[in-house]
Design an enzyme around this catalytic site. Structure first.
Site, mmCIF file in Angstrom:
data_model
loop_
_atom_site.group_PDB
_atom_site.id
_atom_site.type_symbol
_atom_site.label_atom_id
_atom_site.label_comp_id
_atom_site.label_asym_id
_atom_site.label_seq_id
_atom_site.Cartn_x
_atom_site.Cartn_y
_atom_site.Cartn_z
ATOM 1 N N ASP A 157 57.647 40.217 23.082
ATOM 2 C CA ASP A 157 57.513 41.566 22.753
ATOM 3 C C ASP A 157 57.957 42.560 24.230
ATOM 4 O O ASP A 157 58.556 43.439 24.084
ATOM 5 C CB ASP A 157 56.028 42.041 22.385
ATOM 6 C CG ASP A 157 55.914 42.320 21.185
ATOM 7 O OD1 ASP A 157 57.050 42.043 20.396
ATOM 8 O OD2 ASP A 157 55.042 42.712 20.635
ATOM 9 N N CYS A 238 58.128 55.586 11.090
ATOM 10 C CA CYS A 238 57.633 54.509 10.736
ATOM 11 C C CYS A 238 56.166 54.383 10.817
ATOM 12 O O CYS A 238 55.562 54.812 11.784
ATOM 13 C CB CYS A 238 58.206 53.283 11.350
ATOM 14 S SG CYS A 238 57.515 51.869 10.871
#
Ligand code: B12
Ligand code: SF4
Ligand code: SF4
Length: 398
Positions: A157, A238
């Protein structure tokens, strides 16, 4: 080694290392592994444009280290290959599977109000970064034991690396129209983890077929219309970004579409046909945790900082902190429009944190009625924060 030359040809040695690493990765719970070359990131110019258009929102780490995304050497200077791994997590729960029970032992349905949905990846107690880093460390040790002069770095990540692009190059799947990496056998319910190395490991074949075909289920199902086009996400719309990464108030026009999601969102995955047959093979630490999913929202408003930390620290839900999670909870309770939520939201309306007060005002306004109006008017008498005052006034004038 004889006369400075290895007895085993070097290529065979690295090929064996690759086989060993993949075998160990499978034992550690990774469902797929593959090897990609350390080459220029094809998506770099699109990434730059994506940031330019403002789609990254407040995720300032993108522009701050944009250059490092050009090539994996931005993450490991001498990188030659990348081992990419997929690690499965539990599929989203069907409502009847939810194991949370109320005081009478009944399983609450979300429709009954007071509960919020948590994305499947975060439904377990463990934070996936910790789980994956522990495993990557072991794989790194294995690699360095066999090649003491090599370099290796494990990332999940946080490094400037387009993980899905390199996963695709390593043959793990294709990038779907929802921008996630999809695999024919496992769908998309898995995390990615990468081990970059200076070794020339043997490469796997990339998947060049796009198995989305004419399907566009994810694009049409997104509650906030966050896809600008296939494979192009405006992160600022989102729900996953809004509930986890975004620090300020949730834009008013996106509050109702947010629905019952209190942390993350799975909609563009649950509608994907490739997830219909995805196996549920998560390890114990990623199994849905009864007191985290669905999440009882009302009681959260009665936890102070210390109690909140005790309950959530070390779990994925810690990331937005108390202010972010209570902001989300207030929006969800507002969307459920149940008068039973008013005591909790009233507590939120008088919280020390302006973000929580403003979001609670909105939630109370959605429920409406005379008690709601009274609560808002009372707060208006003492409220000093201009943003919160605007939130309350907008609700009072409805
Ligand atoms: C930032 C981030 C987010 C952001 C932005 C999401 C995104 N799609 O980029 C937010 C917070 C919204 C998010 C949400 C989620 N995330 Co996330 N996220 C990341 C992270 C850290 C970086 C992603 C990134 O680099 N984005 C940059 C943009 C530019 O990438 P992109 O949208 O794919 O852009 C490419 C395409 O758009 C393409 N493109 C094609 N045509 C065009 C046309 C134009 C004009 C442009 C501009 C671009 C373009 O070019 C771009 C560059 O390659 C990665 C880990 C990592 N380091 O890779 C995890 C990661 C992608 N997330 C993951 C997960 C699980 C999620 C969620 C499912 C969590 C949840 N349930 O709530 C959601 C899914 C939402 C979604 N549909 O993407 C997993 C995905 C695993 C998988 N199977 O693919 C990852 C890989 C984390 C991990 N290590 O496992 N995430
Ligand atoms: S995670 Fe939810 S809000 Fe985000 S793109 Fe997918 S469907 Fe839309
Ligand atoms: S829902 Fe359809 S278009 Fe979207 S990722 Fe899945 S297969 Fe591709």
């Amino acid at each position: 080694v004889k006369n400075g030359k290895p007895l085993v040809p070097l290529e065979m040695d690295v090929a064996e290392t690759a086989t060993l690493l993949k075998a160990r990765a499978a034992e550690l719970g990774f469902s797929h592994s593959g090897i990609a070359p350390a080459v220029d990131a094809q998506g770099f110019s699109q990434l730059a444009e994506w940031i330019e258009r403002g789609y990254a929102g407040e995720m300032s780490y993108f522009p701050e280290r944009l250059d490092a995304y050009r090539h994996p050497k931005g993450v490991l200077a001498n990188s030659r290959t990348l081992l990419v791994f997929a690690f499965p997590y539990h599929l989203p729960l069907a409502p009847q599977e939810n194991s949370t029970r109320d005081s009478q032992g009944a399983v609450p349905s979300l429709a009954a109000g007071g509960y919020g949905k948590v994305a499947a990846y975060a439904a377990g107690r463990a934070d996936y970064h910790d789980l994956l880093h522990t495993r990557l460390k072991e794989l790194r040790r294995l690699l360095l034991n066999r090649h003491p002069n090599a370099e290796a770095r494990g990332v999940v990540d946080t490094a400037p690396l387009l993980e899905r692009e390199f996963a695709q190059l390593a043959g793990l799947g294709w990038i779907g129209k929802n921008t996630l990496l999809l695999n024919r056998s496992s769908g998309s319910y898995f995390f990615l983890a990468v081990l970059l190395t200076s070794l020339d490991l043997p490469l796997d074949q990339p998947i060049s077929v796009d198995h989305c075909g004419t399907c566009r289920a994810c694009l049409d199902a997104c509650p906030t219309r966050a896809f600008v086009a296939p494979r192009l996400l405006d992160a600022t719309r989102c729900i996953s970004y809004l509930t986890i990464e975004h620090r300020g108030g949730i834009p008013v026009e996106l509050r109702q579409p947010l629905g019952e999601w209190v942390f993350g969102c799975d909609v563009c995955q649950t509608v994907c046909p490739w997830n219909r047959k995805a196996p549920s093979v998560a390890i114990a630490e990623l199994q849905p945790c009864p007191d985290l999913n669905p999440l009882a929202l009302r009681e959260l408003f009665f936890l102070d900082d210390a109690a909140f930390r005790k309950r959530f620290h070390g779990t994925p839900l810690w990331r937005p902190r108390r202010r972010g999670l209570l902001r989300n909870a207030a929006i969800v309770l507002g969307n459920q429009r149940q008068a039973d939520s008013l005591p909790a939201l009233s507590r939120g309306l008088n919280d020390i944190e302006p973000l929580i007060r403003g979001s609670s005002a909105w939630g109370i306004g959605q429920i409406g009625g005379s008690t709601a109006l009274q609560l808002l008017q009372q707060r208006l008498l003492v409220e000093e924060d201009p943003t919160v005052r605007r939130e309350i006034e907008a609700m009072v004038q409805r």
